[in-house]
Scaffold this active site. Sequence first.
Site, PDB file in Angstrom:
ATOM      1  N   CYS A  14       0.848  -1.187   0.000  1.00 13.80           N
ATOM      2  CA  CYS A  14       0.000   0.000   0.000  1.00 13.80           C
ATOM      3  C   CYS A  14       0.884   1.237   0.000  1.00 13.80           C
ATOM      4  O   CYS A  14       1.563   1.503   0.990  1.00 13.80           O
ATOM      5  CB  CYS A  14      -0.888   0.026   1.238  1.00 13.80           C
ATOM      6  SG  CYS A  14      -2.038  -1.341   1.322  1.00 13.80           S
ATOM      7  N   GLY A  17       5.110   5.522  -2.936  1.00 16.17           N
ATOM      8  CA  GLY A  17       5.917   6.747  -2.881  1.00 16.17           C
ATOM      9  C   GLY A  17       7.383   6.405  -2.717  1.00 16.17           C
ATOM     10  O   GLY A  17       7.859   5.431  -3.309  1.00 16.17           O
ATOM     11  N   THR A  18       8.089   7.190  -1.918  1.00 16.66           N
ATOM     12  CA  THR A  18       9.527   6.968  -1.757  1.00 16.66           C
ATOM     13  C   THR A  18       9.816   5.575  -1.197  1.00 16.66           C
ATOM     14  O   THR A  18      10.522   4.778  -1.826  1.00 16.66           O
ATOM     15  CB  THR A  18      10.124   8.038  -0.818  1.00 16.66           C
ATOM     16  OG1 THR A  18       9.856   9.319  -1.398  1.00 16.66           O
ATOM     17  CG2 THR A  18      11.621   7.876  -0.683  1.00 16.66           C
ATOM     18  N   GLY A  20       7.635   3.028  -0.568  1.00 12.74           N
ATOM     19  CA  GLY A  20       6.928   1.989  -1.307  1.00 12.74           C
ATOM     20  C   GLY A  20       7.626   1.655  -2.618  1.00 12.74           C
ATOM     21  O   GLY A  20       7.798   0.485  -2.969  1.00 12.74           O
ATOM     22  N   VAL A 135      11.997   3.175  12.592  1.00 15.30           N
ATOM     23  CA  VAL A 135      13.038   3.862  13.354  1.00 15.30           C
ATOM     24  C   VAL A 135      14.383   3.728  12.650  1.00 15.30           C
ATOM     25  O   VAL A 135      14.836   2.621  12.357  1.00 15.30           O
ATOM     26  CB  VAL A 135      13.166   3.279  14.785  1.00 15.30           C
ATOM     27  CG1 VAL A 135      14.257   3.997  15.563  1.00 15.30           C
ATOM     28  CG2 VAL A 135      11.840   3.381  15.523  1.00 15.30           C
ATOM     29  N   ILE A 139      18.928   1.041   9.416  1.00 10.53           N
ATOM     30  CA  ILE A 139      19.702   0.470  10.533  1.00 10.53           C
ATOM     31  C   ILE A 139      18.809  -0.490  11.304  1.00 10.53           C
ATOM     32  O   ILE A 139      17.753  -0.096  11.786  1.00 10.53           O
ATOM     33  CB  ILE A 139      20.180   1.575  11.495  1.00 10.53           C
ATOM     34  CG1 ILE A 139      20.814   2.736  10.729  1.00 10.53           C
ATOM     35  CG2 ILE A 139      21.140   1.014  12.518  1.00 10.53           C
ATOM     36  CD1 ILE A 139      21.108   3.956  11.607  1.00 10.53           C
ATOM     37  N   GLU A 193      10.554  18.537   4.556  1.00  8.83           N
ATOM     38  CA  GLU A 193       9.224  18.763   4.014  1.00  8.83           C
ATOM     39  C   GLU A 193       8.952  20.264   3.905  1.00  8.83           C
ATOM     40  O   GLU A 193       9.625  21.069   4.546  1.00  8.83           O
ATOM     41  CB  GLU A 193       8.171  18.161   4.966  1.00  8.83           C
ATOM     42  CG  GLU A 193       8.385  16.710   5.334  1.00  8.83           C
ATOM     43  CD  GLU A 193       8.114  15.774   4.169  1.00  8.83           C
ATOM     44  OE1 GLU A 193       7.259  16.111   3.333  1.00  8.83           O
ATOM     45  OE2 GLU A 193       8.761  14.721   4.087  1.00  8.83           O
ATOM     46  N   LYS A 208       9.999   8.200  17.151  1.00  5.22           N
ATOM     47  CA  LYS A 208      10.950   7.087  17.092  1.00  5.22           C
ATOM     48  C   LYS A 208      11.479   6.747  18.480  1.00  5.22           C
ATOM     49  O   LYS A 208      11.630   5.578  18.841  1.00  5.22           O
ATOM     50  CB  LYS A 208      12.094   7.446  16.145  1.00  5.22           C
ATOM     51  CG  LYS A 208      11.637   7.615  14.690  1.00  5.22           C
ATOM     52  CD  LYS A 208      12.710   8.312  13.854  1.00  5.22           C
ATOM     53  CE  LYS A 208      12.273   8.513  12.411  1.00  5.22           C
ATOM     54  NZ  LYS A 208      13.172   9.448  11.692  1.00  5.22           N
ATOM     55  N   GLY A 305      15.366   7.648   3.169  1.00  4.09           N
ATOM     56  CA  GLY A 305      15.670   7.456   1.764  1.00  4.09           C
ATOM     57  C   GLY A 305      14.981   6.236   1.208  1.00  4.09           C
ATOM     58  O   GLY A 305      14.567   5.340   1.941  1.00  4.09           O
TER      59      GLY A 305
END
Lengths: 439, 439
Positions: A14, A17-18, A20, A135, A139, A193, A208, A305
């Site tokens: 679902c 975007g970045t 997904g 989070v 990593i 943003e 986080k 990223g």
Amino acid sequence: MGSFSVKPVKVGICGLGTVGGGTFNVLKRNAEEIARRAGREIEIAQIAMRSANPKCDIAGTPIAADVFELVDNPQIEVVVELIGGCGLARELVLKAIDNGKHVVTANKALIAVHGDEIFAKAREKGVIVAFEAAVAGGIPVIKAIREGLAGNRINWVAGIINGTGNFILSEMREKGRAFADVLKEAQALGYAEADPTFDVEGIDAAHKLTILASIAFGIPLQFDKAYTEGISRLTSADVNYAEALGYRIKHLGIARRTSEGFELRVHPTLIPADRLIANVNGVMNAVMVNGDAVGSTLFCGAGAGMEPTASAVVADLVDVVRAMTSDPENRVPHLAFQPDALSAHPILPIAACESAYYLRIQAKDHPGVLAQVASILSERGINIESIMQKEAEEHDGLVPMILVTHRVRERCIDEAIAAMEALEGVVGKVVRIRVEQLN
Amino acid sequence: MGSFSVKPVKVGICGLGTVGGGTFNVLKRNAEEIARRAGREIEIAQIAMRSANPKCDIAGTPIAADVFELVDNPQIEVVVELIGGCGLARELVLKAIDNGKHVVTANKALIAVHGDEIFAKAREKGVIVAFEAAVAGGIPVIKAIREGLAGNRINWVAGIINGTGNFILSEMREKGRAFADVLKEAQALGYAEADPTFDVEGIDAAHKLTILASIAFGIPLQFDKAYTEGISRLTSADVNYAEALGYRIKHLGIARRTSEGFELRVHPTLIPADRLIANVNGVMNAVMVNGDAVGSTLFCGAGAGMEPTASAVVADLVDVVRAMTSDPENRVPHLAFQPDALSAHPILPIAACESAYYLRIQAKDHPGVLAQVASILSERGINIESIMQKEAEEHDGLVPMILVTHRVRERCIDEAIAAMEALEGVVGKVVRIRVEQLN
């Protein structure tokens, strides 16, 4: 390589975007590598998206009309929620669980705010909700704390867990730039943003940190009790003074166990410049975990990223594939500790937290102010670690006086600051930044 | 906290030395914390030891006459092998597996050399053999690579995986001391064994690297193919020249994927001084993992010692407790990849590996030598990144000439070095240290 007699696991994504899009691409590109590990192929059986992602070649992949068609698709065994936010995302995750599907999500706000509700429903239905990507991006720090350090009583966790904020602070230090200036660049580069509040005011980091604290200490998710202070009021002057004193300023999330409860706080922090974490720059993230057996550990990598976050999503998928055939009663608990074994110790208000402090006082250029300031501190039993007094600045004749204190309860430094600000020789507000040794 | 209706898991500990003693103490001290995570208590049902450990209060714990009594004890469900070595340890681990018991071990040599045999038997018997503590002590790097980065095609792994060696190199750099001098201190401090060969010649690191490479790339354990070069011939001069060029020297284990096969090598390595891993000092360990999705990650912490290693042993125990009720066919594979899906790509001989090189040439003090050296390199297509030529040293009139090359195949630099050593103006051997960027 071996052949896979077991049928593929059917996954629905679902959001394309970045994260997904990254997840789609990594699953396709590394399909063989992943199947060699998992023992089963992972098949993207359906995707739901608001708009196409030019970085993804989705030809041949079934598209759902909307996320609920996907979540109701009886073929789908695992739903990957990558739409973000707390409204629709919460609804679809709860529906997926209700439908008996396992869930993988990268949604820190959703877990930090609605995690307890979601995990309760998941336990009821015997499904897994995995959230490593929520989070510190790529990593694997959730896994490290929840499983890799499971023998420890965790003392504290401290992390650079917002890449945008770290990019801004790194630029301010390295190039002597002002906050607002770097923020504009970060927005142009796509790191920040259009509304940067979540990043620079520490809300994203607090989401986080809430999750990290819960799995580290075995406490319920309590985002509303986290203390949050942003970096937007930091000045180049403080960055430089910190440097001169041998420190770097980082925007840290800190969760600490004390005898009275747990500290849960996000704020700019001076760290000794020779600590590894003080040298994690740019958009990189890093999390330190201190346990009673292991001592201090550091986990570092890309915190955001397209593909770094996808790395965590796919690892969760592999985990789910392995665990889905196991006894639900004997899986790794969502929040690391058994749900009936959570600690009821409270989250401490910031006034009850303990830290060392960097104070910058603007004093009028006459003798005696330092003595008054020193006596305000000593009356309250606050020891001074170092003092730096600069020349009077030309334009206003004020003398910046910089102090670093020993560790003390926050309400004690608040009182001292109020007393300092009341002095005739002190102009304006005292700047206060917390200091942590992290060793 | 909750009550635990399920009966405790019964564990037997073989060996009560440094790691065994630490494991005993951590299991006792953190019993409640561990049970809150695992959902079951972990009971030390028996221990076998050659001699008592003054740091452990074993009153009330049953003692076995020897390790085989423990391994044959029908009550014991998990055997923890902490006696070290490859003889008796191999025998007892195989016997434990044969008896249907799960095994946790910290024994890198055993896994690197006999792992394939051990895992084959474990699969046959449907039991788990866990070995997080075998690599990098308390850092959960096995779990990170095997599970946390399971979505990646791993490109390379590079690690400081021997604390003794890192302590020696850190002291050499920070205090300008000689190798032999620091080694003596490390032995006095208990960091280095009376026979330091395993540590300083890189054999211990090669055992660990063999394991890391196997789980990173999905290749069989091939310790005998690892290239190993120690730190005993490093001089203060090279440490200082490296520093002047902007590098630090670390003893690294490096495993790298190439189109022709896999590199597997342990040797002193120049790393740019601004890399985090270049700043990991003293007995600390650190492992970098580079994956195609996640990019570069770093995992850092204590690589040895009583409780840090115990941290990993206990985490493995918690993992085993959770996984022991699961379907053996669907567990995390011992070496990360399904045993029938291992890659047959070869380990490359060192001559086929690729690196940049630091060369130190002792030249007679007359012009022309530099031109000859430069032409030897350019004839072989080896580019020079930087050159540093020092003043002639007083006592012998020789001029140290330091070069850093671009990346090139090792056999190519070998030929170039041979040609340089044959020059009339060059005295003695050319010192060669590999250089890696690790970005």
